[in-house]
Design a protein around this motif. Structure first.
Motif, PDB file in Angstrom:
ATOM      1  N   VAL A 142     -83.612   9.083 -31.759  1.00 38.59           N
ATOM      2  CA  VAL A 142     -83.755  10.534 -31.936  1.00 38.59           C
ATOM      3  C   VAL A 142     -82.445  11.043 -32.545  1.00 38.59           C
ATOM      4  N   ASP A 143     -82.543  11.574 -33.765  1.00 37.90           N
ATOM      5  CA  ASP A 143     -81.361  12.172 -34.404  1.00 37.90           C
ATOM      6  C   ASP A 143     -81.325  13.641 -34.004  1.00 37.90           C
ATOM      7  N   SER A 144     -80.560  13.927 -32.972  1.00 40.63           N
ATOM      8  CA  SER A 144     -80.710  15.256 -32.353  1.00 40.63           C
ATOM      9  C   SER A 144     -79.778  16.334 -32.927  1.00 40.63           C
ATOM     10  N   GLU A 145     -79.011  15.976 -33.963  1.00 41.83           N
ATOM     11  CA  GLU A 145     -78.002  16.917 -34.469  1.00 41.83           C
ATOM     12  C   GLU A 145     -78.608  18.254 -34.924  1.00 41.83           C
ATOM     13  N   LYS A 146     -79.672  18.156 -35.730  1.00 42.28           N
ATOM     14  CA  LYS A 146     -80.294  19.370 -36.275  1.00 42.28           C
ATOM     15  C   LYS A 146     -80.785  20.275 -35.136  1.00 42.28           C
ATOM     16  N   LEU A 147     -81.416  19.634 -34.173  1.00 44.86           N
ATOM     17  CA  LEU A 147     -81.961  20.368 -33.037  1.00 44.86           C
ATOM     18  C   LEU A 147     -80.836  21.071 -32.264  1.00 44.86           C
ATOM     19  N   LEU A 148     -79.771  20.341 -32.074  1.00 46.98           N
ATOM     20  CA  LEU A 148     -78.636  20.872 -31.331  1.00 46.98           C
ATOM     21  C   LEU A 148     -78.013  22.066 -32.060  1.00 46.98           C
ATOM     22  N   ASN A 149     -77.951  21.974 -33.391  1.00 42.37           N
ATOM     23  CA  ASN A 149     -77.405  23.090 -34.170  1.00 42.37           C
ATOM     24  C   ASN A 149     -78.240  24.350 -33.999  1.00 42.37           C
ATOM     25  N   ILE A 150     -79.553  24.167 -33.997  1.00 44.55           N
ATOM     26  CA  ILE A 150     -80.452  25.314 -33.824  1.00 44.55           C
ATOM     27  C   ILE A 150     -80.206  25.944 -32.450  1.00 44.55           C
ATOM     28  N   VAL A 151     -80.099  25.090 -31.441  1.00 41.55           N
ATOM     29  CA  VAL A 151     -79.869  25.582 -30.082  1.00 41.55           C
ATOM     30  C   VAL A 151     -78.524  26.320 -30.001  1.00 41.55           C
ATOM     31  N   LYS A 152     -77.518  25.743 -30.648  1.00 44.54           N
ATOM     32  CA  LYS A 152     -76.183  26.363 -30.601  1.00 44.54           C
ATOM     33  C   LYS A 152     -76.162  27.741 -31.248  1.00 44.54           C
ATOM     34  N   GLN A 153     -77.075  27.948 -32.208  1.00 44.02           N
ATOM     35  CA  GLN A 153     -77.161  29.265 -32.850  1.00 44.02           C
ATOM     36  C   GLN A 153     -77.937  30.270 -31.994  1.00 44.02           C
ATOM     37  N   GLY A 154     -78.321  29.856 -30.810  1.00 47.61           N
ATOM     38  CA  GLY A 154     -79.047  30.753 -29.910  1.00 47.61           C
ATOM     39  C   GLY A 154     -80.530  30.867 -30.252  1.00 47.61           C
ATOM     40  N   LYS A 155     -81.010  29.936 -31.093  1.00 47.86           N
ATOM     41  CA  LYS A 155     -82.436  29.970 -31.463  1.00 47.86           C
ATOM     42  C   LYS A 155     -83.213  28.943 -30.635  1.00 47.86           C
ATOM     43  N   ILE A 156     -84.522  29.145 -30.580  1.00 48.58           N
ATOM     44  CA  ILE A 156     -85.366  28.229 -29.793  1.00 48.58           C
ATOM     45  C   ILE A 156     -86.143  27.304 -30.734  1.00 48.58           C
ATOM     46  N   PRO A 157     -85.839  26.008 -30.724  1.00 43.98           N
ATOM     47  CA  PRO A 157     -86.665  25.110 -31.529  1.00 43.98           C
ATOM     48  C   PRO A 157     -88.042  24.961 -30.875  1.00 43.98           C
ATOM     49  N   VAL A 158     -89.091  25.094 -31.670  1.00 42.20           N
ATOM     50  CA  VAL A 158     -90.443  24.857 -31.146  1.00 42.20           C
ATOM     51  C   VAL A 158     -90.953  23.598 -31.859  1.00 42.20           C
ATOM     52  N   VAL A 159     -90.938  22.496 -31.125  1.00 37.52           N
ATOM     53  CA  VAL A 159     -91.163  21.182 -31.740  1.00 37.52           C
ATOM     54  C   VAL A 159     -92.619  20.734 -31.563  1.00 37.52           C
ATOM     55  N   ALA A 160     -93.186  20.204 -32.639  1.00 33.53           N
ATOM     56  CA  ALA A 160     -94.537  19.644 -32.570  1.00 33.53           C
ATOM     57  C   ALA A 160     -94.487  18.353 -31.765  1.00 33.53           C
ATOM     58  N   MET A 177     -96.923  29.529 -32.003  1.00 33.02           N
ATOM     59  CA  MET A 177     -96.078  29.799 -30.824  1.00 33.02           C
ATOM     60  C   MET A 177     -94.757  30.447 -31.235  1.00 33.02           C
ATOM     61  N   SER A 178     -94.216  30.026 -32.373  1.00 27.46           N
ATOM     62  CA  SER A 178     -92.963  30.621 -32.846  1.00 27.46           C
ATOM     63  C   SER A 178     -93.157  32.103 -33.149  1.00 27.46           C
ATOM     64  N   GLU A 179     -94.295  32.435 -33.767  1.00 26.72           N
ATOM     65  CA  GLU A 179     -94.533  33.854 -34.067  1.00 26.72           C
ATOM     66  C   GLU A 179     -94.571  34.667 -32.771  1.00 26.72           C
ATOM     67  N   GLU A 180     -95.263  34.088 -31.780  1.00 26.17           N
ATOM     68  CA  GLU A 180     -95.386  34.757 -30.479  1.00 26.17           C
ATOM     69  C   GLU A 180     -93.986  35.025 -29.878  1.00 26.17           C
ATOM     70  N   LEU A 181     -93.111  34.057 -30.007  1.00 25.92           N
ATOM     71  CA  LEU A 181     -91.755  34.217 -29.464  1.00 25.92           C
ATOM     72  C   LEU A 181     -91.005  35.286 -30.253  1.00 25.92           C
ATOM     73  N   CYS A 182     -91.166  35.256 -31.577  1.00 25.11           N
ATOM     74  CA  CYS A 182     -90.496  36.260 -32.417  1.00 25.11           C
ATOM     75  C   CYS A 182     -90.956  37.661 -32.051  1.00 25.11           C
ATOM     76  N   LYS A 183     -92.268  37.800 -31.795  1.00 28.51           N
ATOM     77  CA  LYS A 183     -92.822  39.119 -31.427  1.00 28.51           C
ATOM     78  C   LYS A 183     -92.169  39.632 -30.151  1.00 28.51           C
ATOM     79  N   ASN A 184     -91.690  38.695 -29.340  1.00 29.44           N
ATOM     80  CA  ASN A 184     -91.049  39.079 -28.079  1.00 29.44           C
ATOM     81  C   ASN A 184     -89.527  39.094 -28.184  1.00 29.44           C
TER      82      ASN A 184
END
Ligand code: ASP
Ligand code: MG
Length: 400
Positions: free
Chosen positions: A121-139, A86-93
């Motif tokens: 839930v230790d959400s710090e890492k996830l939040l950092n990714i979001v703040k960088q404008g990236k989309i976390p794709v979580v299993a 799914m991440s690859e699909e998003l990158c392609k777009n």
């Protein structure tokens, strides 16, 4: 920052075409100003190569029983594969996506493999990714124990992941994408004019999920309810508004009933004092059943009678127990428990009367009833179940 959790089920990510539809949903949310966190299930259903059931078929039942840690490691692969694809699909777009395991997303569990409870839930890492404008794709469906072992959250647990992340990151909403429009007033295979429920309360949906409607994991509803995050069930394949699940009073509808579900393969058991007069075991039947992990419901205890239902799959163990206790009893097998759900029935006289009147008119014998603030249950013989559900659906004007 407006966060939105978008969870895509197995059928939504099963083919390249569908994953393209998923991308469109994510782009739409981005266009509406949301920072999205994506949660994915394993691709496809049983038989498809990376579906959870397919992975499970690679090992024997004996191994499964003795190596629950290994089972979780195996099952977790399905969702992990989905995150990368799914991440690859998003990158392609043109989107920046970061695939993550449940553990990497900060879901910390106990070590109760196959059905782990989430500790935090230790959400710090996830939040950092979001703040960088990236989309976390979580299993979905997985976490990590404090000892560092991969765990899973129980079957259907990707919904739970979505709610956990939505609650931890205080998301505006959680969208659960599937391949149906939302929750229906009744099973459309039983009632041809079943309609989509546009708005439903957490408590009602909990009754639906609990009754086997399989729309959403009850634990996901519980988590969203506790943190008061709005859940929406949507269809990946179209733009239907879906079903909104909230705590608020449900307006725009006059109907006191929201929907009807049923559970088949129930067995009604009656044990009478008069037929077991000199048998002390009469008093401890329920304890014996509990000891043998047989769960019962629709329990009515009268001075001279105990009536309850059990799951049809437990019937043989049940009969053995009763024989051992030398208790006389009788059973009505092949019963269905029909649930008429609607939180507006609370304190309103006449709902049970209307249900019984409707079923009598339809020539359906009611074997037993029970009620709560949001639901009235009627036990009927399964041969009458479809007739009963249709009559009630019609009487409460739930059709489209
Ligand atoms: N893939 C897991 C299962 O089949 C979790 C999920 O789909 O929610 O149970
Ligand atoms: Mg599911």
């Amino acid at each position: 920052m407006k966060i939105l959790v978008q969870k895509f089920g197995g059928t939504s990510v099963s083919t390249a075409d569908r994953r393209e539809m998923v991308v469109q949903k994510i782009l739409k949310a981005k266009g509406e100003g949301f920072s999205t966190i994506v949660v994915v299930s394993a691709m496809g259903r049983k038989g498809q190569p990376y579906a959870t059931d397919t992975l499970l078929s690679l090992i024997s039942d004996e191994y499964k029983r003795e190596n629950t840690l290994g089972v979780d490691l195996l099952m977790s692969c399905g969702e992990i594969i989905s995150t990368v694809v799914m991440s690859e699909e998003l990158c392609k777009n043109g989107l920046k996506a970061v695939p993550l395991t449940g553990g990497q997303a900060g879901i910390i569990t106990d070590d109760n493999y196959n059905n782990a409870s989430v500790l935090r839930v230790d959400s710090e890492k996830l939040l950092n990714i979001v703040k960088q404008g990236k989309i976390p794709v979580v299993a979905g469906f997985q976490g990590i124990s404090e000892n560092g072992f991969i765990t899973t959250l129980g079957r259907g647990g990707s919904d739970v992941t979505a709610s956990l992340l939505g609650a931890a990151l205080k998301s505006e909403e959680i969208h659960i994408y599937t391949d149906v429009d939302g929750i229906m007033t009744a099973d459309p295979r039983i009632v041809s004019d079943a309609s989509l429920i546009k708005k439903i309360s957490y408590n009602e949906v909990f009754q639906f999920a609990d009754q086997g409607a399989k729309v959403i994991h009850p634990r996901a509803v519980e988590i969203a309810m506790k943190s008061n995050v709005k859940l929406v069930i949507k269809n990946t394949l179209n733009d239907c508004e879906g079903t909104i699940i909230t705590s608020g009073a449900i307006r725009n509808t006059e109907n006191i009933i929201t929907g009807i579900t049923s559970m088949d393969k129930r067995v009604q058991v009656t044990v009478e004092l008069d037929k077991n007069k000199c048998n002390e075991n009469y008093n401890t039947i329920l304890d014996e059943l509990a000891k043998n992990l047989i769960s019962i419901d629709l329990i009515n205890v009268f001075p001279k009678q105990k009536i309850f239902t059990i799951d049809g799959k437990d019937i043989n163990i049940f009969k053995d127990i009763m024989d051992k206790l030398e208790l006389n009893y009788y059973c009505v097998e092949e019963c269905s428990k029909i649930a008429v759900i609607g939180s507006r029935m609370r304190g309103l006289p006449g709902v049970m009367a209307k249900i019984l009147r409707t079923l009598t008119k339809a020539n359906v014998e009611v074997l037993q009833t029970a009620d709560s603030h949001t639901t009235i249950w009627c036990l009927v013989e399964s041969k009458n179940s479809e007739k009963a559900i249709n009559a009630l659906h019609n009487e409460f004007k739930l059709g489209c």
